[in-house]
Scaffold this motif. Structure first.
Motif, PDB file in Angstrom:
ATOM      1  N   ALA A   1      79.730 102.578 -65.641  1.00  0.00           N
ATOM      2  CA  ALA A   1      81.184 102.721 -65.590  1.00  0.00           C
ATOM      3  C   ALA A   1      81.811 102.803 -66.977  1.00  0.00           C
ATOM      4  N   SER A   2      80.976 102.702 -68.019  1.00  0.00           N
ATOM      5  CA  SER A   2      81.478 102.660 -69.410  1.00  0.00           C
ATOM      6  C   SER A   2      82.530 101.571 -69.554  1.00  0.00           C
ATOM      7  N   SER A   3      82.259 100.445 -68.899  1.00  0.00           N
ATOM      8  CA  SER A   3      83.187  99.313 -68.909  1.00  0.00           C
ATOM      9  C   SER A   3      82.841  98.353 -70.041  1.00  0.00           C
ATOM     10  N   LYS A   4      83.824  97.588 -70.464  1.00  0.00           N
ATOM     11  CA  LYS A   4      83.609  96.563 -71.479  1.00  0.00           C
ATOM     12  C   LYS A   4      83.453  95.175 -70.849  1.00  0.00           C
ATOM     13  N   ALA A   5      83.363  95.145 -69.537  1.00  0.00           N
ATOM     14  CA  ALA A   5      83.252  93.862 -68.839  1.00  0.00           C
ATOM     15  C   ALA A   5      81.938  93.155 -69.180  1.00  0.00           C
ATOM     16  N   LYS A   6      82.004  91.837 -69.196  1.00  0.00           N
ATOM     17  CA  LYS A   6      80.819  91.019 -69.405  1.00  0.00           C
ATOM     18  C   LYS A   6      80.342  90.495 -68.054  1.00  0.00           C
ATOM     19  N   VAL A   7      79.069  90.123 -68.004  1.00  0.00           N
ATOM     20  CA  VAL A   7      78.465  89.668 -66.745  1.00  0.00           C
ATOM     21  C   VAL A   7      77.968  88.235 -66.904  1.00  0.00           C
ATOM     22  N   SER A   8      78.310  87.406 -65.933  1.00  0.00           N
ATOM     23  CA  SER A   8      77.789  86.039 -65.857  1.00  0.00           C
ATOM     24  C   SER A   8      77.461  85.773 -64.396  1.00  0.00           C
ATOM     25  N   THR A   9      76.640  84.761 -64.147  1.00  0.00           N
ATOM     26  CA  THR A   9      76.131  84.628 -62.785  1.00  0.00           C
ATOM     27  C   THR A   9      75.776  83.208 -62.394  1.00  0.00           C
ATOM     28  N   PHE A  10      75.653  83.010 -61.112  1.00  0.00           N
ATOM     29  CA  PHE A  10      75.019  81.826 -60.553  1.00  0.00           C
ATOM     30  C   PHE A  10      73.545  82.165 -60.349  1.00  0.00           C
ATOM     31  N   ASP A  11      72.711  81.174 -60.512  1.00  0.00           N
ATOM     32  CA  ASP A  11      71.270  81.258 -60.263  1.00  0.00           C
ATOM     33  C   ASP A  11      70.520  82.005 -61.372  1.00  0.00           C
ATOM     34  N   LEU A  12      69.214  81.760 -61.357  1.00  0.00           N
ATOM     35  CA  LEU A  12      68.390  82.103 -62.503  1.00  0.00           C
ATOM     36  C   LEU A  12      67.031  82.619 -62.037  1.00  0.00           C
ATOM     37  N   ASN A  13      66.421  83.488 -62.816  1.00  0.00           N
ATOM     38  CA  ASN A  13      65.000  83.795 -62.696  1.00  0.00           C
ATOM     39  C   ASN A  13      64.512  84.252 -64.071  1.00  0.00           C
ATOM     40  N   LYS A  14      63.238  84.535 -64.193  1.00  0.00           N
ATOM     41  CA  LYS A  14      62.694  84.819 -65.523  1.00  0.00           C
ATOM     42  C   LYS A  14      63.268  86.106 -66.120  1.00  0.00           C
ATOM     43  N   ASP A  15      63.579  87.098 -65.282  1.00  0.00           N
ATOM     44  CA  ASP A  15      64.172  88.332 -65.796  1.00  0.00           C
ATOM     45  C   ASP A  15      65.581  88.076 -66.313  1.00  0.00           C
ATOM     46  N   LEU A  16      66.297  87.191 -65.633  1.00  0.00           N
ATOM     47  CA  LEU A  16      67.650  86.873 -66.077  1.00  0.00           C
ATOM     48  C   LEU A  16      67.618  86.098 -67.392  1.00  0.00           C
ATOM     49  N   VAL A  17      66.625  85.237 -67.549  1.00  0.00           N
ATOM     50  CA  VAL A  17      66.466  84.511 -68.813  1.00  0.00           C
ATOM     51  C   VAL A  17      66.331  85.502 -69.962  1.00  0.00           C
ATOM     52  N   SER A  18      65.532  86.532 -69.763  1.00  0.00           N
ATOM     53  CA  SER A  18      65.371  87.568 -70.794  1.00  0.00           C
ATOM     54  C   SER A  18      66.686  88.285 -71.065  1.00  0.00           C
ATOM     55  N   ALA A  19      67.470  88.507 -70.007  1.00  0.00           N
ATOM     56  CA  ALA A  19      68.764  89.191 -70.163  1.00  0.00           C
ATOM     57  C   ALA A  19      69.748  88.331 -70.948  1.00  0.00           C
ATOM     58  N   ILE A  20      69.686  87.026 -70.765  1.00  0.00           N
ATOM     59  CA  ILE A  20      70.540  86.128 -71.551  1.00  0.00           C
ATOM     60  C   ILE A  20      70.111  86.169 -73.010  1.00  0.00           C
ATOM     61  N   LYS A  21      68.803  86.157 -73.251  1.00  0.00           N
ATOM     62  CA  LYS A  21      68.285  86.248 -74.613  1.00  0.00           C
ATOM     63  C   LYS A  21      68.758  87.525 -75.304  1.00  0.00           C
ATOM     64  N   ASP A  22      68.749  88.632 -74.538  1.00  0.00           N
ATOM     65  CA  ASP A  22      69.115  89.934 -75.100  1.00  0.00           C
ATOM     66  C   ASP A  22      70.617  90.123 -75.221  1.00  0.00           C
ATOM     67  N   GLY A  23      71.398  89.211 -74.629  1.00  0.00           N
ATOM     68  CA  GLY A  23      72.844  89.311 -74.700  1.00  0.00           C
ATOM     69  C   GLY A  23      73.469  90.144 -73.602  1.00  0.00           C
ATOM     70  N   ASP A  24      72.663  90.577 -72.609  1.00  0.00           N
ATOM     71  CA  ASP A  24      73.212  91.374 -71.509  1.00  0.00           C
ATOM     72  C   ASP A  24      73.974  90.512 -70.501  1.00  0.00           C
ATOM     73  N   ILE A  25      73.571  89.254 -70.396  1.00  0.00           N
ATOM     74  CA  ILE A  25      74.234  88.295 -69.516  1.00  0.00           C
ATOM     75  C   ILE A  25      74.785  87.170 -70.377  1.00  0.00           C
ATOM     76  N   GLU A  26      76.039  86.795 -70.146  1.00  0.00           N
ATOM     77  CA  GLU A  26      76.658  85.735 -70.944  1.00  0.00           C
ATOM     78  C   GLU A  26      76.045  84.370 -70.674  1.00  0.00           C
ATOM     79  N   PHE A  27      76.007  83.999 -69.400  1.00  0.00           N
ATOM     80  CA  PHE A  27      75.456  82.699 -69.030  1.00  0.00           C
ATOM     81  C   PHE A  27      75.123  82.685 -67.542  1.00  0.00           C
ATOM     82  N   ALA A  28      74.369  81.674 -67.143  1.00  0.00           N
ATOM     83  CA  ALA A  28      74.015  81.500 -65.731  1.00  0.00           C
ATOM     84  C   ALA A  28      74.141  80.034 -65.362  1.00  0.00           C
TER      85      ALA A  28
END
Length: 339
Positions: free
Chosen positions: A255-282
């Motif tokens: 969508a070429s959006s500037k929105a940030k993403v945060s979430t409930f719940d966790l898994n190992k792929d999401l941990v990597s996404a937090i490390k990379d800065g794609d996800i703010e927090f979980a």
């Protein structure tokens, strides 16, 4: 005047009790001078595994197919079953009617205990009542924090979704978000609705629920993308599960959006996404612990007559925030499948 503990102190107390009990158990088992006393304290446990009579426990969940969150719950349940000499019968059905049928199947098999999730509690009332009538103890976990006592369950292990949602909203205030969508993947799920309601309660900005079909990830991605294109002022996407957060990241890009993403719940792929800065927090509710405690509690009840939380208070396994400040610590356990 009688002192009434605050809601926060009531929430913390059961967790402290479990932690203290675990510490006492470890202290008793590791003592060099305990000798026979340590053996007696262990009572029904030999070499880290129970030597009590084999028992059968049915775990019945509303898990949809393909959601890694439930793999973690099942892994915890299997670990407890192996320790407690338990035959674990795991079954799941996303529909409430199907879940009720699975409970009836467990009753027909004359299991020694049932652990169940109450995503749609009203639809499970009759089945759970039949389990009670058959003399089968039932504990709840993950979903149904506000309903477990009304349905006569012995104990409950999980996260207060309303409290977690409120904490989430406060976290969004700290990040400076102003306009959020809360993506709900299952309509009518009491836990998911409570999360979004909790966010709305404390978040100072605007929140709108966006309902998607959680069983169709391409459609979920398209729905989120379309919403972001429609309203460019949306600066925060809140998802209620790790796979949906990862999909939302793709939607933001499409969508070429500037929105940030945060979430409930966790898994190992999401941990990597937090490390990379794609996800703010979980928000992590520790599903491994939920599965483990649900099974272990039924063993404790059958063999010792124990109630965790005294049968009055739920045992909280979350919420705990994971972000860049602590993700490296969590990553080790996420890789093992326990967080």
């Amino acid at each position: 005047m009688k002192h009434t503990p605050s809601p926060r102190s009531r929430r913390i107390a059961p967790v402290v009790a479990v932690t203290a009990a675990a510490a006492l158990t470890l202290a008793g088992c590791s003592s060099d001078s305990g000798g026979k006393k340590a053996e007696e304290a262990a009572d029904n446990v030999s070499a880290g595994k129970a030597d009590t009579p084999r028992m059968t426990i049915a775990m019945v969940t509303h898990a949809p197919s393909g959601d890694t969150f439930w793999d973690i719950i099942r892994k915890g349940a299997q670990a407890a079953a192996a320790k407690d000499n338990v035959k674990l019968i795991y079954s799941n059905d996303e529909s409430a009617g199907g879940q009720a049928n699975l409970i009836q199947n467990a009753i027909d098999q004359k299991v020694d205990g049932i652990a169940v999730t109450l995503a749609k509690p009203d639809a499970l009332k009759d089945a759970i009542a039949k389990a009670h009538k058959a003399g089968i103890p039932v504990v709840g976990f993950n979903s149904g924090m506000d309903q477990w006592k009304d349905q006569g369950l012995l104990e409950f292990f999980g996260q207060d979704e309303s409290v977690a949602g409120e904490a989430f909203g406060e976290k969004l205030n700290e990040t400076g978000a102003k306009n959020a969508i809360c993506v709900v993947q299952v309509q009518g799920h009491v836990g998911l609705e409570a999360r979004c309601a909790g966010v709305k309660k404390t978040f100072k900005g605007k929140v709108e629920n966006l309902y998607v079909n959680g069983n169709d990830m391409p459609a979920t991605k398209s729905t989120i993308t379309a919403k972001l294109k429609q309203d460019s002022s949306i600066d925060q996407v809140v998802t209620l599960g790790a796979p949906f957060a990862l999909t939302a990241v793709e939607s933001v890009s499409d969508a070429s959006s500037k929105a940030k993403v945060s979430t409930f719940d966790l898994n190992k792929d999401l941990v990597s996404a937090i490390k990379d800065g794609d996800i703010e927090f979980a928000v992590d509710q520790q599903p491994y612990l939920q599965g483990y405690l649900a099974v272990d509690s039924l063993w404790l009840y059958k063999n010792n007559g124990n109630y965790v939380g005294g049968g009055e208070a739920p045992v909280f396994t979350g919420p705990a925030f994971v972000d860049k400040s602590n993700v490296d610590t969590v990553a080790e356990f996420a890789a093992k499948g326990t967080r």
